[in-house]
Each structure stands twice: as C-alpha cells, then as structure tokens.
Design a protein around this motif. Structure first.
Motif, PDB file in Angstrom:
ATOM      1  N   ARG A  72      75.926 -31.668 -42.003  1.00  0.00           N
ATOM      2  CA  ARG A  72      76.150 -31.085 -43.328  1.00  0.00           C
ATOM      3  C   ARG A  72      75.858 -29.588 -43.349  1.00  0.00           C
ATOM      4  O   ARG A  72      76.468 -28.850 -44.099  1.00  0.00           O
ATOM      5  CB  ARG A  72      75.293 -31.794 -44.379  1.00  0.00           C
ATOM      6  N   GLU A  73      74.900 -29.177 -42.571  1.00  0.00           N
ATOM      7  CA  GLU A  73      74.590 -27.750 -42.428  1.00  0.00           C
ATOM      8  C   GLU A  73      74.215 -27.482 -40.982  1.00  0.00           C
ATOM      9  O   GLU A  73      73.439 -28.244 -40.395  1.00  0.00           O
ATOM     10  CB  GLU A  73      73.410 -27.317 -43.312  1.00  0.00           C
ATOM     11  N   LEU A  74      74.762 -26.425 -40.443  1.00  0.00           N
ATOM     12  CA  LEU A  74      74.327 -25.901 -39.156  1.00  0.00           C
ATOM     13  C   LEU A  74      74.336 -24.389 -39.310  1.00  0.00           C
ATOM     14  O   LEU A  74      75.396 -23.763 -39.338  1.00  0.00           O
ATOM     15  CB  LEU A  74      75.244 -26.350 -38.015  1.00  0.00           C
ATOM     16  N   GLN A  75      73.164 -23.842 -39.491  1.00  0.00           N
ATOM     17  CA  GLN A  75      73.017 -22.417 -39.754  1.00  0.00           C
ATOM     18  C   GLN A  75      72.061 -21.823 -38.729  1.00  0.00           C
ATOM     19  O   GLN A  75      70.966 -22.342 -38.528  1.00  0.00           O
ATOM     20  CB  GLN A  75      72.459 -22.177 -41.165  1.00  0.00           C
ATOM     21  N   ILE A  76      72.500 -20.748 -38.098  1.00  0.00           N
ATOM     22  CA  ILE A  76      71.672 -20.024 -37.138  1.00  0.00           C
ATOM     23  C   ILE A  76      71.500 -18.605 -37.663  1.00  0.00           C
ATOM     24  O   ILE A  76      72.478 -17.958 -38.064  1.00  0.00           O
ATOM     25  CB  ILE A  76      72.341 -19.987 -35.737  1.00  0.00           C
ATOM     26  N   ASP A  77      70.261 -18.114 -37.660  1.00  0.00           N
ATOM     27  CA  ASP A  77      69.998 -16.735 -38.063  1.00  0.00           C
ATOM     28  C   ASP A  77      70.938 -15.806 -37.303  1.00  0.00           C
ATOM     29  O   ASP A  77      71.151 -15.974 -36.097  1.00  0.00           O
ATOM     30  CB  ASP A  77      68.532 -16.388 -37.754  1.00  0.00           C
ATOM     31  N   GLN A  78      71.494 -14.838 -37.990  1.00  0.00           N
ATOM     32  CA  GLN A  78      72.513 -13.980 -37.392  1.00  0.00           C
ATOM     33  C   GLN A  78      72.023 -13.279 -36.126  1.00  0.00           C
ATOM     34  O   GLN A  78      72.805 -13.058 -35.201  1.00  0.00           O
ATOM     35  CB  GLN A  78      73.033 -12.988 -38.427  1.00  0.00           C
ATOM     36  N   LYS A  79      70.735 -12.961 -36.039  1.00  0.00           N
ATOM     37  CA  LYS A  79      70.197 -12.310 -34.833  1.00  0.00           C
ATOM     38  C   LYS A  79      70.185 -13.247 -33.628  1.00  0.00           C
ATOM     39  O   LYS A  79      70.093 -12.794 -32.491  1.00  0.00           O
ATOM     40  CB  LYS A  79      68.777 -11.810 -35.089  1.00  0.00           C
ATOM     41  N   TRP A  80      70.277 -14.557 -33.877  1.00  0.00           N
ATOM     42  CA  TRP A  80      70.195 -15.548 -32.802  1.00  0.00           C
ATOM     43  C   TRP A  80      71.525 -16.243 -32.520  1.00  0.00           C
ATOM     44  O   TRP A  80      71.582 -17.142 -31.676  1.00  0.00           O
ATOM     45  CB  TRP A  80      69.125 -16.589 -33.146  1.00  0.00           C
ATOM     46  N   GLN A  81      72.569 -15.834 -33.214  1.00  0.00           N
ATOM     47  CA  GLN A  81      73.873 -16.467 -32.987  1.00  0.00           C
ATOM     48  C   GLN A  81      74.435 -16.093 -31.620  1.00  0.00           C
ATOM     49  O   GLN A  81      74.075 -15.088 -31.040  1.00  0.00           O
ATOM     50  CB  GLN A  81      74.852 -16.069 -34.105  1.00  0.00           C
ATOM     51  N   ARG A  82      75.323 -16.946 -31.120  1.00  0.00           N
ATOM     52  CA  ARG A  82      76.005 -16.774 -29.829  1.00  0.00           C
ATOM     53  C   ARG A  82      75.034 -16.804 -28.646  1.00  0.00           C
ATOM     54  O   ARG A  82      75.233 -16.136 -27.653  1.00  0.00           O
ATOM     55  CB  ARG A  82      76.836 -15.493 -29.819  1.00  0.00           C
ATOM     56  N   GLN A  83      73.965 -17.603 -28.814  1.00  0.00           N
ATOM     57  CA  GLN A  83      73.002 -17.767 -27.723  1.00  0.00           C
ATOM     58  C   GLN A  83      72.774 -19.239 -27.387  1.00  0.00           C
ATOM     59  O   GLN A  83      71.782 -19.589 -26.756  1.00  0.00           O
ATOM     60  CB  GLN A  83      71.683 -17.075 -28.093  1.00  0.00           C
ATOM     61  N   GLY A  84      73.678 -20.102 -27.830  1.00  0.00           N
ATOM     62  CA  GLY A  84      73.606 -21.510 -27.473  1.00  0.00           C
ATOM     63  C   GLY A  84      72.830 -22.394 -28.424  1.00  0.00           C
ATOM     64  O   GLY A  84      72.712 -23.597 -28.197  1.00  0.00           O
ATOM     65  N   LEU A  85      72.301 -21.836 -29.511  1.00  0.00           N
ATOM     66  CA  LEU A  85      71.488 -22.642 -30.417  1.00  0.00           C
ATOM     67  C   LEU A  85      72.341 -23.640 -31.199  1.00  0.00           C
ATOM     68  O   LEU A  85      71.907 -24.770 -31.449  1.00  0.00           O
ATOM     69  CB  LEU A  85      70.701 -21.748 -31.374  1.00  0.00           C
ATOM     70  N   GLY A  86      73.536 -23.244 -31.590  1.00  0.00           N
ATOM     71  CA  GLY A  86      74.436 -24.175 -32.279  1.00  0.00           C
ATOM     72  C   GLY A  86      74.797 -25.346 -31.387  1.00  0.00           C
ATOM     73  O   GLY A  86      74.793 -26.505 -31.825  1.00  0.00           O
ATOM     74  N   THR A  87      75.086 -25.057 -30.125  1.00  0.00           N
ATOM     75  CA  THR A  87      75.388 -26.114 -29.154  1.00  0.00           C
ATOM     76  C   THR A  87      74.202 -27.061 -29.008  1.00  0.00           C
ATOM     77  O   THR A  87      74.370 -28.289 -28.999  1.00  0.00           O
ATOM     78  CB  THR A  87      75.747 -25.488 -27.784  1.00  0.00           C
ATOM     79  N   THR A  88      73.007 -26.501 -28.918  1.00  0.00           N
ATOM     80  CA  THR A  88      71.799 -27.319 -28.808  1.00  0.00           C
ATOM     81  C   THR A  88      71.648 -28.233 -30.020  1.00  0.00           C
ATOM     82  O   THR A  88      71.323 -29.414 -29.884  1.00  0.00           O
ATOM     83  CB  THR A  88      70.560 -26.422 -28.641  1.00  0.00           C
ATOM     84  N   ALA A  89      71.897 -27.709 -31.212  1.00  0.00           N
ATOM     85  CA  ALA A  89      71.765 -28.507 -32.438  1.00  0.00           C
ATOM     86  C   ALA A  89      72.805 -29.629 -32.472  1.00  0.00           C
ATOM     87  O   ALA A  89      72.492 -30.756 -32.877  1.00  0.00           O
ATOM     88  CB  ALA A  89      71.906 -27.610 -33.664  1.00  0.00           C
ATOM     89  N   ILE A  90      74.019 -29.350 -32.037  1.00  0.00           N
ATOM     90  CA  ILE A  90      75.054 -30.386 -32.012  1.00  0.00           C
ATOM     91  C   ILE A  90      74.681 -31.468 -31.001  1.00  0.00           C
ATOM     92  O   ILE A  90      74.802 -32.662 -31.279  1.00  0.00           O
ATOM     93  CB  ILE A  90      76.439 -29.778 -31.707  1.00  0.00           C
ATOM     94  N   ARG A  91      74.202 -31.076 -29.843  1.00  0.00           N
ATOM     95  CA  ARG A  91      73.782 -32.068 -28.834  1.00  0.00           C
ATOM     96  C   ARG A  91      72.619 -32.925 -29.366  1.00  0.00           C
ATOM     97  O   ARG A  91      72.550 -34.116 -29.091  1.00  0.00           O
ATOM     98  CB  ARG A  91      73.400 -31.377 -27.532  1.00  0.00           C
ATOM     99  N   TYR A  92      71.714 -32.317 -30.105  1.00  0.00           N
ATOM    100  CA  TYR A  92      70.604 -33.051 -30.724  1.00  0.00           C
ATOM    101  C   TYR A  92      71.153 -34.118 -31.678  1.00  0.00           C
ATOM    102  O   TYR A  92      70.707 -35.268 -31.663  1.00  0.00           O
ATOM    103  CB  TYR A  92      69.701 -32.060 -31.462  1.00  0.00           C
TER     104      TYR A  92
END
Length: 141
Positions: A72-92
């Motif tokens: 429903r929400e996947l939000q990464i702080d703009q300073k941390w975007q494009r560093q794999g955190l979204g991928t990590t959250a999806i895998r979780y």
C-alpha cells in the motif's frame, strides 16, 4: 547498505514521508491530501520502517486478503533512493507472503511515477490502468 526493517506505529513519520515523496504527483494530478483517509487506512495496515544508522529512512505498509499481499505504501527518503532499499522492502514483502502461503503481490502506482521501472524490474506487470494509476501484480514462485 542493508536496512533494518521493523514494525512501526510512527504515524507522524509515515505521513511526513508520504507527503514529501508524493506532493509533486498530487500537484501534477490536481489531487489533495486527505488526512481522514490516511488516518483510516493507517489503522488497517501492517506498517514497517526501514532503518539505517538508527534513523528511519523508509516506510513499507502492507495488508492482505486470501488472494494477495498488497503493497500500500513504499516510500524511501529522497536522500536514500536508488540505493536498493525499495528492492529490499519488496523482497521483505515477498518473504512474508510466501510464509503465509500467498503467491501474489499487488500494488498501485501513479502512471507518472518513475518507480514503475523498479516494479517492472522486480517482475510486476500492469494489469489495468485507470484514473492515472497503474494496477500491477506479480506471481511468486
């Protein structure tokens, strides 16, 4: 860098990061933030924060029914975007779904959001598009 993902009740952080990340889309699509809707949905979701160096840098909110898990929400702080955190959250989310025996992930994303590329790389496909929103899903093996 791999974040710690932990359950959160920090509604203020959640609202802040969603509004920061989504304000440009809301403006482009002539939408307004609805605090009452956010409050209602917050109580219905399982919410997690992504933490690096003891600071929250992301938000993942999910829920499910018998058929699918919904991001429903996947939000990464703009300073941390494009560093794999979204991928990590999806895998979780994949792991949680598989542990519960559910083999389908679904999400919605504004058609103008560049995160679509991430979702497609992760195997999500557009099922339908309406009201400036793509409805995407991915089967889990």
């Amino acid at each position: 860098m791999t974040p710690i993902i932990r359950s959160t009740n920090d509604k203020a952080f959640a609202e802040k990061i969603i509004r920061q990340n989504m304000s440009a889309y809301y403006e482009q699509l002539d939408m307004r933030w609805n605090t009452a809707l956010f409050d209602k949905q917050w109580d219905e979701l399982d919410s997690y924060e992504l933490v690096i160096n003891a600071s929250p840098v992301g938000l993942l909110c999910i829920n499910h029914d018998e058929a699918a898990y919904y991001i429903r929400e996947l939000q990464i702080d703009q300073k941390w975007q494009r560093q794999g955190l979204g991928t990590t959250a999806i895998r979780y989310t994949e792991e949680i779904a598989q542990q519960s025996g559910i083999r389908l992930l679904r999400l919605r994303v504004f058609c103008i959001n560049p995160a679509i590329a991430l979702y497609e790389r992760m195997g999500f496909r557009i099922c339908k598009t309406e009201n400036n929103t793509h409805y995407m899903q991915r089967r889990l093996i």
